[in-house]
Design a protein around this motif. Structure first.
Motif, mmCIF file in Angstrom:
data_model
loop_
_atom_site.group_PDB
_atom_site.id
_atom_site.type_symbol
_atom_site.label_atom_id
_atom_site.label_comp_id
_atom_site.label_asym_id
_atom_site.label_seq_id
_atom_site.Cartn_x
_atom_site.Cartn_y
_atom_site.Cartn_z
ATOM 1 N N HIS A 1 20.329 40.128 -26.231
ATOM 2 C CA HIS A 1 18.879 39.984 -26.458
ATOM 3 C C HIS A 1 18.555 38.649 -27.137
ATOM 4 C CE1 HIS A 1 14.865 40.524 -27.674
ATOM 5 N NE2 HIS A 1 15.046 41.237 -28.759
ATOM 6 N N PHE A 2 18.134 37.672 -26.312
ATOM 7 C CA PHE A 2 17.756 36.345 -26.813
ATOM 8 C C PHE A 2 16.249 36.186 -26.980
ATOM 9 C CE2 PHE A 2 21.676 35.526 -24.381
ATOM 10 C CZ PHE A 2 22.403 34.786 -25.288
ATOM 11 N N ALA A 3 15.465 37.062 -26.335
ATOM 12 C CA ALA A 3 14.030 36.795 -26.195
ATOM 13 C C ALA A 3 13.321 36.836 -27.542
ATOM 14 C CB ALA A 3 13.403 37.823 -25.253
ATOM 15 N N ALA A 4 12.659 35.745 -27.879
ATOM 16 C CA ALA A 4 11.931 35.675 -29.153
ATOM 17 C C ALA A 4 11.041 34.447 -29.161
ATOM 18 C CB ALA A 4 12.931 35.576 -30.314
ATOM 19 N N LEU A 5 10.049 34.469 -30.048
ATOM 20 C CA LEU A 5 9.385 33.224 -30.417
ATOM 21 C C LEU A 5 10.276 32.593 -31.485
ATOM 22 C CD1 LEU A 5 5.670 34.439 -30.698
ATOM 23 C CD2 LEU A 5 6.821 33.337 -28.759
ATOM 24 N N ILE A 6 10.505 31.272 -31.369
ATOM 25 C CA ILE A 6 11.605 30.707 -32.164
ATOM 26 C C ILE A 6 11.191 29.651 -33.176
ATOM 27 C CG2 ILE A 6 13.228 31.143 -30.280
ATOM 28 C CD1 ILE A 6 13.277 28.048 -29.860
ATOM 29 N N GLU A 7 9.936 29.276 -33.192
ATOM 30 C CA GLU A 7 9.591 28.119 -34.010
ATOM 31 C C GLU A 7 9.170 28.518 -35.420
ATOM 32 O OE1 GLU A 7 6.925 24.517 -34.353
ATOM 33 O OE2 GLU A 7 6.672 25.308 -32.318
ATOM 34 N N ALA A 8 10.074 28.307 -36.365
ATOM 35 C CA ALA A 8 9.845 28.771 -37.732
ATOM 36 C C ALA A 8 8.557 28.196 -38.327
ATOM 37 C CB ALA A 8 11.038 28.408 -38.602
ATOM 38 N N GLY A 9 8.299 26.908 -38.100
ATOM 39 C CA GLY A 9 7.095 26.272 -38.655
ATOM 40 C C GLY A 9 5.829 26.935 -38.130
ATOM 41 N N GLN A 10 5.792 27.202 -36.829
ATOM 42 C CA GLN A 10 4.622 27.846 -36.228
ATOM 43 C C GLN A 10 4.449 29.263 -36.787
ATOM 44 O OE1 GLN A 10 2.306 26.488 -34.368
ATOM 45 N NE2 GLN A 10 1.184 28.437 -34.265
ATOM 46 N N SER A 11 5.550 29.904 -37.128
ATOM 47 C CA SER A 11 5.457 31.292 -37.615
ATOM 48 C C SER A 11 4.715 31.376 -38.950
ATOM 49 C CB SER A 11 6.856 31.919 -37.745
ATOM 50 O OG SER A 11 7.527 31.492 -38.915
ATOM 51 N N VAL A 12 4.700 30.260 -39.689
ATOM 52 C CA VAL A 12 3.960 30.244 -40.953
ATOM 53 C C VAL A 12 2.449 30.189 -40.658
ATOM 54 C CG1 VAL A 12 3.582 28.942 -43.091
ATOM 55 C CG2 VAL A 12 5.874 29.088 -42.111
ATOM 56 N N VAL A 13 2.095 29.496 -39.591
ATOM 57 C CA VAL A 13 0.680 29.326 -39.233
ATOM 58 C C VAL A 13 0.128 30.595 -38.578
ATOM 59 C CG1 VAL A 13 -0.951 27.864 -37.957
ATOM 60 C CG2 VAL A 13 1.174 26.874 -38.849
ATOM 61 N N THR A 14 0.900 31.147 -37.619
ATOM 62 C CA THR A 14 0.459 32.354 -36.901
ATOM 63 C C THR A 14 1.595 33.386 -36.920
ATOM 64 O OG1 THR A 14 1.206 31.360 -34.827
ATOM 65 C CG2 THR A 14 -1.150 31.173 -35.328
ATOM 66 N N PRO A 15 1.710 34.106 -38.005
ATOM 67 C CA PRO A 15 2.864 35.023 -38.124
ATOM 68 C C PRO A 15 2.822 36.242 -37.194
ATOM 69 C CG PRO A 15 1.596 34.924 -40.194
ATOM 70 C CD PRO A 15 0.921 34.013 -39.238
ATOM 71 N N LEU A 16 1.620 36.779 -36.928
ATOM 72 C CA LEU A 16 1.580 38.076 -36.227
ATOM 73 C C LEU A 16 2.260 38.062 -34.864
ATOM 74 C CD1 LEU A 16 -1.830 39.697 -37.213
ATOM 75 C CD2 LEU A 16 0.485 40.493 -37.739
ATOM 76 N N PRO A 17 2.036 37.028 -34.024
ATOM 77 C CA PRO A 17 2.735 37.040 -32.732
ATOM 78 C C PRO A 17 4.251 37.112 -32.894
ATOM 79 C CG PRO A 17 1.046 35.326 -32.766
ATOM 80 C CD PRO A 17 1.115 35.889 -34.152
ATOM 81 N N PHE A 18 4.765 36.550 -33.983
ATOM 82 C CA PHE A 18 6.209 36.590 -34.201
ATOM 83 C C PHE A 18 6.687 38.008 -34.479
ATOM 84 C CE2 PHE A 18 5.369 32.206 -34.303
ATOM 85 C CZ PHE A 18 6.565 31.561 -34.057
#
Ligand code: NAD
Length: 328
Positions: free
Chosen positions: A73-90
């Protein structure tokens, strides 16, 4: 025992290299991807199913139709910086999506899972020379939290659901297939080596070093860079390990080289290997960047019988450079 592996997120960077390695090891492969970040020409499975992690029914049908034995299972959103801006999709994608995958495995009776985790689950470990799996999970951004939460779910569900699960905690994935069949092309690209290669090719004006006053030999951050083909081999070894083991349980294993390279060493290596010079600008530290993140990889070596074989810096840069100059 069926030898068919479902590679979820197999159209992406690490998934595509792992699919190649699985095929070379004699496994049947089915790639499952929604192409939110993957590439159609990076799908090397025997079969391709286009679908989303959230589609539990399609995942279940796929596992049944193709007589799947193990899931990677590799599928993920991967950009840590973006996760700070928009956490919910992560959390929706990385945690919610994994719950959907686990439901499907449960219904289809598939018990073996290799999960893409990350060194980001350790957070800031300034005082630790090499990160061992025994350290507590202490992520510092939503991306790291989403991965740590999945690990916690796996850890607490394995016995009740008869799951055999391994979380592979990757350090800095880099490089490209030596035969040029796949390579790194994230969009946006945030990883250091492809960015430095872009600078060397004149595709960006400069490369920035964030922080030159860290407590490291040359003042810049030190990371553990592991060739993507070594990661791929680690996944093949993890599937084989689960097939041998045949008992429910959860293990976390670091996939890194155990050696660190600084930002300046990466820049020097790209200059050396490519023969191109480029502008480097020094900037202040970024928040949340620890000085030193290097794996203790002893447990993975012992449990999986795996070793990094392609991860010397010049090989990494040579393969990444060859891929970039041909394809990007
Ligand atoms: N690249 C690294 O340095 C690194 C380091 C540590 C951990 N990881 C982890 O490794 C995994 C793979 O990373 P990568 O660099 O290959 O990323 P990637 O973006 O190239 O690949 C991820 C793939 O998953 C697919 N995907 C995403 N969400 C999906 C969904 N909801 N349904 C179906 N498919 C979906 C994307 O289309 C893509 O093909 C990720 O889980 C990432 O968190 C990567």
């Amino acid at each position: 025992m069926s030898q068919n592996v479902l590679v979820v997120g197999g159209a992406g960077y690490i998934g595509s290299h792992t699919t190649l390695a699985l095929r070379e090891a004699g496994y049947g492969t089915v790639v499952y991807d929604n192409f939110s970040a993957g590439h159609r020409d990076a799908c090397f499975g025997d079969h391709l199913v286009e679908g989303d992690l959230a589609d539990t029914d399609l995942l279940t049908r796929t596992m049944r139709d193709y007589d799947i034995d193990s899931v990677i299972h590799f599928a993920a959103l991967i950009e840590a910086g973006q996760s700070v801006v928009t956490p919910l999709p992560f959390f929706h994608n990385n945690l919610g999506g994994t719950l959907s995958l686990l439901d499907a495995m449960n219904v289809a009776g598939v018990t073996r899972l290799v999960f893409s985790s990350t060194a980001a689950v350790y957070g800031n470990c300034e005082d630790v020379a090499r990160l061992s799996e025994d350290l507590p999970r202490a992520p510092i951004n939503p991306y790291g939290h989403s991965k740590a939460m999945v690990e916690a779910v796996l850890e607490t569900c394995v016995q009740a659901h008869g799951l055999e699960a391994v979380a592979l905690r990757y350090f800095n994935a880099c490089g490209a297939d030596a035969q040029g069949r796949s390579g790194e092309r994230h969009d946006p690209e945030t990883h250091l080596i492809p960015l430095v290669i872009q600078a060397a090719r004149g595709q960006r004006d400069q490369i920035k070093i964030y922080g030159t006053d860290y407590d490291t030999p040359d003042g810049t951050c030190v990371r553990d860079y592991i060739h993507v083909s070594d990661l791929a081999a680690g996944h093949v070894a993890a599937v084989a390990h689960l097939q041998r083991k045949q008992t429910a349980g959860f293990e976390a294993l670091n996939l890194g080289t155990g050696a660190g390279q600084s930002v300046r060493q990466i820049i020097d290596a790209v200059r050396r290997v490519s023969g191109h010079d480029f502008k480097v600008e020094e900037d202040v530290r970024r928040a949340g960047d620890p000085a030193f993140l290097v794996a203790d990889n002893g447990r993975a070596q012992q449990v999986l019988g795996w070793q990094a074989r392609h991860s010397d810096l010049d090989t990494i840069i040579r393969d990444a450079w060859a891929y970039a100059t041909k394809n990007l």
